[in-house]
Design an enzyme around this catalytic site. Structure first.
Site, PDB file in Angstrom:
ATOM      1  N   TYR A 153       0.860  -1.180   0.000  1.00  0.00           N
ATOM      2  CA  TYR A 153       0.000   0.000   0.000  1.00  0.00           C
ATOM      3  C   TYR A 153       0.900   1.235   0.000  1.00  0.00           C
ATOM      4  O   TYR A 153       1.548   1.541   0.994  1.00  0.00           O
ATOM      5  CB  TYR A 153      -0.906   0.011   1.230  1.00  0.00           C
ATOM      6  N   GLU A 154       0.911   1.946  -1.123  1.00  0.00           N
ATOM      7  CA  GLU A 154       1.844   3.057  -1.294  1.00  0.00           C
ATOM      8  C   GLU A 154       1.184   4.427  -1.201  1.00  0.00           C
ATOM      9  O   GLU A 154       1.870   5.440  -1.183  1.00  0.00           O
ATOM     10  CB  GLU A 154       2.563   2.920  -2.646  1.00  0.00           C
TER      11      GLU A 154
END
Length: 355
Positions: A153-154
């Site tokens: 999850y960026e």
């Protein structure tokens, strides 16, 4: 000069394949089989690494759904990150990879989790919206045929830093109950950042592996430059070793390249802008087709490419092993110079266990 222009054209032709970091994967829509890549002949005089192949304990490669044919089970890989289960419009787990597609791979296969929307990421992480716990349960259920779970999850909103850590803590606990290896992808850092959403020490406490994405030093909208220069990677590795146990540290390397052009041609235009380039390039052959004006304009566009090959990749691998780092990961399988596989060898179990 003619040979240089020919080389540039050849590189430009391959841009859809190799210009994709994680933010650009939808542009990387060409697929080549391992056999086809093995027969590939470079259009330039490549530098060849010298010495022995690089010995690594773990070699991770990300494989995209729909591009499994780019993987050869004979590659020296210990782990595959199967990219990726996403989040749908309603905050539910979606697009889960079919583990059976990679049933012939002898190593570990990990379910990779992504969310390419900052808004959706907020809603699934904040417990106030009632999505988080159900999502964690669905992830753990989907992970049954996999050997591990990897969080990538960026797009974490700054206000959700604590929620992100809580999410990782809960998911990590669930993964360990199921005896799944738990890993988290983090962006490159060269120093400690106050209030960092991706705090290396905190994430290292919660995970079995921390995957540092040591690439995109220069990106699609930056000035041209290397995807991951050796000096930049050195700073990342040296910092990481001060805050992450070496047995958890995985250095990510790029297989892809990028290109930058000095003219952006595919875009919307003001009427005044169209007139300017018509005048600038002496293209006054405007004609009306079905009452709409159109013109062909020949423009000189310079394309600058920075990319990776076996030599540049080996240089970075040797940098990491010189620091005692023996875990590496590659984004992504299919984008590589096929020569690289000749320069990677896996440490035997006996070698790993030596004090």
């Amino acid at each position: 000069m003619k040979r240089f222009l020919t080389f540039l054209c050849a590189l430009t032709a391959c841009i859809p394949l190799c210009a994709g970091g994680k933010k650009d994967i939808r542009n990387a829509d060409m697929t080549e089989s391992p056999a086809a890549r093995a027969e590939f002949k470079a259009a330039y005089r490549k530098k060849i690494p010298d010495g022995e192949p690089v010995k690594l304990s773990e070699v991770w490669g990300w494989v995209m759904q729909g591009k499994e044919s780019e993987l050869d089970f004979d590659f020296p890989l210990t782990d595959i990150g199967y990219f990726a289960a996403d989040i749908d419009t309603y905050g539910k787990l979606d697009n889960i990879p079919d583990r059976n597609v990679l049933s012939g791979f002898p190593g570990r296969v990990h379910l990779v989790l992504v969310c390419d929307s900052k808004s959706l990421t907020h809603f699934i992480l904040d417990p106030a919206f009632g999505l988080r716990d159900k999502l964690i349960a669905d992830i753990l259920a989907a992970s049954e045929p996999f050997d591990g779970i990897q969080v990538d999850y960026e797009l974490i909103p700054g206000k959700d830093s604590d929620n992100f850590m809580t999410f990782l803590k809960l998911l990590s606990a669930g993964a360990r109950k199921k005896d799944k290896l738990f890993s988290v992808c983090v962006p490159a850092r060269v120093k400690t950042i106050s209030d960092d959403t991706f705090s290396y020490p905190k994430i290292a406490e919660l995970s079995d592996r921390v995957m540092i994405m040591a690439y995109d030093e220069h990106w699609s909208t930056s000035l041209p430059g290397p995807i991951a220069s050796v000096s930049w990677c050195e700073k990342i590795a040296d910092y990481a070793l001060t805050v992450i146990p070496p047995e958890k540290l995985v250095m990510g390397l790029p297989f892809y390249g990028r290109s930058w052009a000095n003219e952006k041609t595919a875009q919307g235009w003001y009427f005044s802008g169209i007139n300017r380039i018509i005048d600038q390039y002496d293209s006054d052959k405007v004609e009306y087709i079905n009452d709409i004006p159109t013109v062909d304009i020949k423009m000189d566009v310079n394309v600058t490419c920075w990319f990776e090959d076996a030599y540049s990749t080996v240089q970075k691998l040797r940098l990491y092993t010189s620091r005692g780092i023996s875990y590496a990961a590659f984004w992504r399988i299919g984008q590589e110079d096929p020569e690289i596989w000749r320069w990677i060898t896996l440490l035997e179990k006996e070698e790993k266990e030596q004090p």
